[in-house]
Enzyme design. Sequence first.
Site, mmCIF file in Angstrom:
data_model
loop_
_atom_site.group_PDB
_atom_site.id
_atom_site.type_symbol
_atom_site.label_atom_id
_atom_site.label_comp_id
_atom_site.label_asym_id
_atom_site.label_seq_id
_atom_site.Cartn_x
_atom_site.Cartn_y
_atom_site.Cartn_z
ATOM 1 C CG LEU B 224 -2.118 0.909 1.334
ATOM 2 C CD1 LEU B 224 -3.028 0.432 0.074
ATOM 3 C CD2 LEU B 224 -2.829 0.910 2.547
ATOM 4 C CG ASP B 225 -0.458 4.437 0.720
ATOM 5 O OD1 ASP B 225 -1.418 4.489 -0.142
ATOM 6 O OD2 ASP B 225 -0.694 4.957 1.828
ATOM 7 C CD GLU B 226 6.061 1.957 0.452
ATOM 8 O OE1 GLU B 226 7.287 2.182 -0.255
ATOM 9 O OE2 GLU B 226 5.972 2.832 1.577
ATOM 10 N NE ARG D 208 7.943 4.905 -2.173
ATOM 11 C CZ ARG D 208 6.979 4.752 -3.048
ATOM 12 N NH1 ARG D 208 7.638 4.817 -4.116
ATOM 13 N NH2 ARG D 208 5.736 4.974 -2.767
#
Lengths: 282, 282, 282, 282
Positions: B224-226, D208
């Site tokens: 999630l959210d990654e 990221r």
Amino acid sequence: MSTFIATLQCPDQPGIVHAASAAIVELGGNILENHQFTDPGTGQFCMRTRFETGSASLDHARQVLAERLDHLAPRLGVRDEEQPRRALIMVSTADHCLADLLYRRERGDLPLDVVAVVGNHRDCEPVAQRYGVPFVEIPVTAASKDLAEERLRELIEHHDIDFVILARYMQILSPALCADLKDRIINIHHSFLPGFRGARPYHQAYERGVKLIGATAHFVTADLDEGPIIEQDVVRVSHARRPEDLVALGRDIERTVLARAATLMAQDRVTVVGRRTVIFSQ
Amino acid sequence: MSTFIATLQCPDQPGIVHAASAAIVELGGNILENHQFTDPGTGQFCMRTRFETGSASLDHARQVLAERLDHLAPRLGVRDEEQPRRALIMVSTADHCLADLLYRRERGDLPLDVVAVVGNHRDCEPVAQRYGVPFVEIPVTAASKDLAEERLRELIEHHDIDFVILARYMQILSPALCADLKDRIINIHHSFLPGFRGARPYHQAYERGVKLIGATAHFVTADLDEGPIIEQDVVRVSHARRPEDLVALGRDIERTVLARAATLMAQDRVTVVGRRTVIFSQ
Amino acid sequence: MSTFIATLQCPDQPGIVHAASAAIVELGGNILENHQFTDPGTGQFCMRTRFETGSASLDHARQVLAERLDHLAPRLGVRDEEQPRRALIMVSTADHCLADLLYRRERGDLPLDVVAVVGNHRDCEPVAQRYGVPFVEIPVTAASKDLAEERLRELIEHHDIDFVILARYMQILSPALCADLKDRIINIHHSFLPGFRGARPYHQAYERGVKLIGATAHFVTADLDEGPIIEQDVVRVSHARRPEDLVALGRDIERTVLARAATLMAQDRVTVVGRRTVIFSQ
Amino acid sequence: MSTFIATLQCPDQPGIVHAASAAIVELGGNILENHQFTDPGTGQFCMRTRFETGSASLDHARQVLAERLDHLAPRLGVRDEEQPRRALIMVSTADHCLADLLYRRERGDLPLDVVAVVGNHRDCEPVAQRYGVPFVEIPVTAASKDLAEERLRELIEHHDIDFVILARYMQILSPALCADLKDRIINIHHSFLPGFRGARPYHQAYERGVKLIGATAHFVTADLDEGPIIEQDVVRVSHARRPEDLVALGRDIERTVLARAATLMAQDRVTVVGRRTVIFSQ
């Protein structure tokens, strides 16, 4: 392994990329970075290719590329990335752009060989000395202007300068010099052009009550403040800022915008097409 | 004249551009726009080429490119620019992203075929109707979740959907669905990731006293959210803004960032390489 | 508890804040938000105070503030925050600013009473209808211009309009109307003024090769594109964007900048001082 | 004429502005700039008032303000604008923030008395010398840490330092020192907090795949990277930038953000309320 940067400009036609990539294959090269653009207005095709090769010398690379692209009659440049561009910086009294450029170069962030700093005043000499760059004073008066430009031309020729950076140089260059150094002189204008041309742009901006002020790096042409734009940026200002605050805030954008433009020039990322620039940013 | 967009991904090696440009020459094509990038971490080469041709059909272009690039075992896509990508938009109760996407599509600014809007609530049905897009309610409860995803999969298959846009859809998709639709679902997260993961990010941002809030468009993965980030932006906020102000200001960035991401997807400008995206912006 | 917003403008002198705060204490008020500024050029003092009180009516607050500040001969305004400002929106054919303003109002993000939409064409009527706002067509030809302005004045008077928003209204208002509605008409100009005045600013921006395009919300005066600036913003553009891309990108900034200006107006955060505005932002 | 800056913090209640403005009238003062804010979470009222007076001395102003506001039990500060704040800058090996702060101070853009530069290495000594600021080496090892902080405390006391600027100082201060110098030490963190806490934030950002990188100036507390945020900013980065590019780009934002924070501190524009800051910007 060597890394070469090739830049190419010619009228667009099918097969250019194919011809260029064939030459690079022939040189045993591998493309690391490639940018291209066809300007719809002029029909000009521009390309910048960065490739590495273990087998070809720079001279050989130049020769093969020139031969394989000869039918395009291109404006072609090939150089070794390890050989930085050679620049001359010109200043008057304000040193914030100069100090920033020299700091970045010393820091390793600006891959440029700054051969000398030329000033029409000596105010910036200490900054040049601090960073170990020769400072040359070339005073300019109405009477000495021609002579001053003559000395400047000699310097540029003698030191094999690739381009000149006007870092808040407050003298206007003659149309002849602008023409002879076409696309080789960049300037930082302390305004978000074409907003406030001419003198005291921050005071103009204050009077007009704009909510953002900016700076513009552009090529110098005989048509003052009208050359092709390389980079621009802005900063938000409030009604509470006085003209002198805008001047101070402006110094930050000026140095940032000029440093970006100088870096783009140092990396061969700027091409002039008509009145506009093509910027192959990273 | 037809305009085709070819996208290519494969391990880097010398000669790729040469092979691709040879195929385009063979198709009588002229390259209008070309982007490429080699990711240093994974060694993956990515390319997006937009070219026009007067002589080749789409099928023929696909065949020639596939044959000429076959030795690279690439992930290859070729499509006609005139045939827009087909998307499904999913929503819950908030309609600001949906309304903006549909407005842009109607305005001609978002070259996307929005086949349907799916909601787990009916709140957004009026907005879909307003723009003439079918609205499908697929309610989700703990008990019905599997069934709901089954219906979603059918919709995606039946309508030949290229990608799914979660426009403030507040349900978590199952890992299996995320895996099966890898790189085909994008989401807007109401935070400048990785800053405030999880629930109520604007309240977290308020508590932390940040001076900029943001939004992030990213691919959906089981983590999630990654997922890989496509686009982000921020807006400045002062101490005087309460959490509800941040929510309202955030809506603006959310819709803007999601619209940019959707446009990039619609134009095949996004490639996933490992955990990161390569964005071939204009 | 009521929340009142008081705005004050007068020549600067010692004791103004003291007098105003004394009046608020007398009203049993507590200041929630206070901004003030003295313009060095004109010597004008401006203040905006938002205070709550449990005991005083609006009429009483107006009376006490007027009496206690009478010696300053101020331009004074006092209103209840719960009574939104009344606005008229004027449009021609483009609907992106209108659609955005009405969406924000419906969403609760723009505290404004939009009394009517006036268009010199009917193109925007569906958008007004969609949001339940009356649409009034007032066609304008060379012959009918005076009559059209007469009808507009009647509308403004009849509906007790506080200010007018030109949301891409393409007609030029007469100097007389501009004078009579001084500081009460705001416009969105599709350029980063004073950069590209006049027609087709995005095409001018393209020709000039700027690296940022912008939009400007400003007050309307008889001197076209020269009224006091309320808000501006910019977006970065590359050489690869054609004029029509700039137009599309510009729509986003236009609607954002106009929405911010309309919100500032709706909250009494804008004061005109000479050719400039004072903005009491949150 | 003298110009004084008064800052005030106390629990909110009606009449504060009235009491403060009465004291200023009593001092024959005229308010030049006034900011105030009531934090809804804590109920704390904060004010910063800049006023000029021809008749009152600083001591007299302090006495009158203290007496007239005594019933509020405020945290009160009054100083003469002509007496700059006294700061200590601490560094390790990187000099970009230090060089920028000292350049701005020399230029007259940062109204701060930089009393000394403290380094745990000597790398930055030349920069300090260049600008004529004493450099003090205080090495830090596991064994010498207590002693080092003792020397630091002595320096701060001896030189009557108002606040300390950590300009890429890479040692962690002890909780005791953080507590004793609460709200008096600011730090620049090379990340858009709370995004990438801890070591090598630009490498984390690269991994990221974020599209914007940033920097954060914040107060130092015992809770690492968690103190109240003063200022933040970001810069856009593309997939083509490697971690070392992000580091280089980051240096620009770091120095800019820290310079802004130092300027705000130098002008008494920063108040800490709970975990957040109130910034009275110009």
